[in-house]
Design a protein around this motif. Sequence first.
Motif, PDB file in Angstrom:
ATOM      1  N   ASP A  96       4.073   4.677  -9.523  1.00 22.94           N
ATOM      2  CA  ASP A  96       3.137   4.124 -10.509  1.00 22.94           C
ATOM      3  C   ASP A  96       2.656   2.734 -10.092  1.00 22.94           C
ATOM      4  OD1 ASP A  96       3.413   6.419 -12.030  1.00 22.94           O
ATOM      5  OD2 ASP A  96       4.773   5.495 -13.495  1.00 22.94           O
ATOM      6  N   GLU A 106       0.164   3.065  -7.258  1.00 20.48           N
ATOM      7  CA  GLU A 106      -1.117   3.536  -7.783  1.00 20.48           C
ATOM      8  C   GLU A 106      -1.871   2.402  -8.495  1.00 20.48           C
ATOM      9  OE1 GLU A 106      -2.834   6.787 -10.990  1.00 20.48           O
ATOM     10  OE2 GLU A 106      -0.860   7.112 -10.092  1.00 20.48           O
ATOM     11  N   ALA A 107      -1.135   1.596  -9.261  1.00 14.66           N
ATOM     12  CA  ALA A 107      -1.766   0.474  -9.972  1.00 14.66           C
ATOM     13  C   ALA A 107      -2.340  -0.549  -8.985  1.00 14.66           C
ATOM     14  CB  ALA A 107      -0.751  -0.192 -10.902  1.00 14.66           C
ATOM     15  N   ASP A 147      -3.338   0.111  -5.879  1.00 16.66           N
ATOM     16  CA  ASP A 147      -4.533   0.754  -5.306  1.00 16.66           C
ATOM     17  C   ASP A 147      -5.726   0.639  -6.251  1.00 16.66           C
ATOM     18  OD1 ASP A 147      -3.357   1.512  -2.937  1.00 16.66           O
ATOM     19  OD2 ASP A 147      -3.005   3.577  -3.546  1.00 16.66           O
ATOM     20  N   ASN A 148      -5.491   0.904  -7.527  1.00 19.09           N
ATOM     21  CA  ASN A 148      -6.581   0.821  -8.506  1.00 19.09           C
ATOM     22  C   ASN A 148      -7.112  -0.606  -8.632  1.00 19.09           C
ATOM     23  OD1 ASN A 148      -6.439   3.563  -9.061  1.00 19.09           O
ATOM     24  ND2 ASN A 148      -5.090   3.294 -10.815  1.00 19.09           N
ATOM     25  N   ALA A 149      -6.211  -1.574  -8.637  1.00 17.61           N
ATOM     26  CA  ALA A 149      -6.624  -2.965  -8.768  1.00 17.61           C
ATOM     27  C   ALA A 149      -7.434  -3.429  -7.564  1.00 17.61           C
ATOM     28  CB  ALA A 149      -5.397  -3.860  -8.957  1.00 17.61           C
ATOM     29  N   GLY A 175      -9.193  -1.377  -5.759  1.00 17.73           N
ATOM     30  CA  GLY A 175     -10.339  -0.485  -5.601  1.00 17.73           C
ATOM     31  C   GLY A 175     -10.233   0.415  -4.392  1.00 17.73           C
ATOM     32  N   GLU A 176      -8.991   0.814  -4.033  1.00 20.86           N
ATOM     33  CA  GLU A 176      -8.777   1.617  -2.830  1.00 20.86           C
ATOM     34  C   GLU A 176      -8.407   3.059  -3.127  1.00 20.86           C
ATOM     35  OE1 GLU A 176      -6.118  -0.306  -0.151  1.00 20.86           O
ATOM     36  OE2 GLU A 176      -7.281  -2.138  -0.133  1.00 20.86           O
ATOM     37  N   SER A 177      -8.464   3.481  -4.353  1.00 17.22           N
ATOM     38  CA  SER A 177      -8.067   4.855  -4.649  1.00 17.22           C
ATOM     39  C   SER A 177      -9.267   5.780  -4.656  1.00 17.22           C
ATOM     40  CB  SER A 177      -7.341   4.934  -5.982  1.00 17.22           C
ATOM     41  OG  SER A 177      -8.101   4.354  -7.012  1.00 17.22           O
ATOM     42  N   LYS A 191       0.817  -1.214   0.000  1.00 21.36           N
ATOM     43  CA  LYS A 191       0.000   0.000   0.000  1.00 21.36           C
ATOM     44  C   LYS A 191       0.853   1.268   0.000  1.00 21.36           C
ATOM     45  CE  LYS A 191      -3.854  -2.384   2.096  1.00 21.36           C
ATOM     46  NZ  LYS A 191      -4.814  -2.470   3.176  1.00 21.36           N
TER      47      LYS A 191
END
Length: 81
Positions: free
Chosen positions: A69, A72-73, A75-77, A79-81, A38
């Motif tokens: 990067d 961030e990827a 987090d996006n995967a 679903g935490e962003s 994280k």
Amino acid sequence: ECDVFAKLPHEDYREYMWDHAAGALIVEEAGGKVTDGKGHKLEFDGDDGKMNSSNWGIVASCGGEVHEDIAEAIDNALGES
């Protein structure tokens, strides 16, 4: 060129300190960056030989923008962003 190591276990699993402390030091001394999955600093202070319970997984990279990067990827995967 940059290589990445990522180990993202299920939520209840905690890594053992001795499995990652030396590798983290080597990567950081070489100019790379190591965080948990994280993006938090690794905390090698668990009282049972395991990583601090606030850490989840391991991500090691050449550092800089690449590491951001990756975080961030993840987090996006998740679903935490």
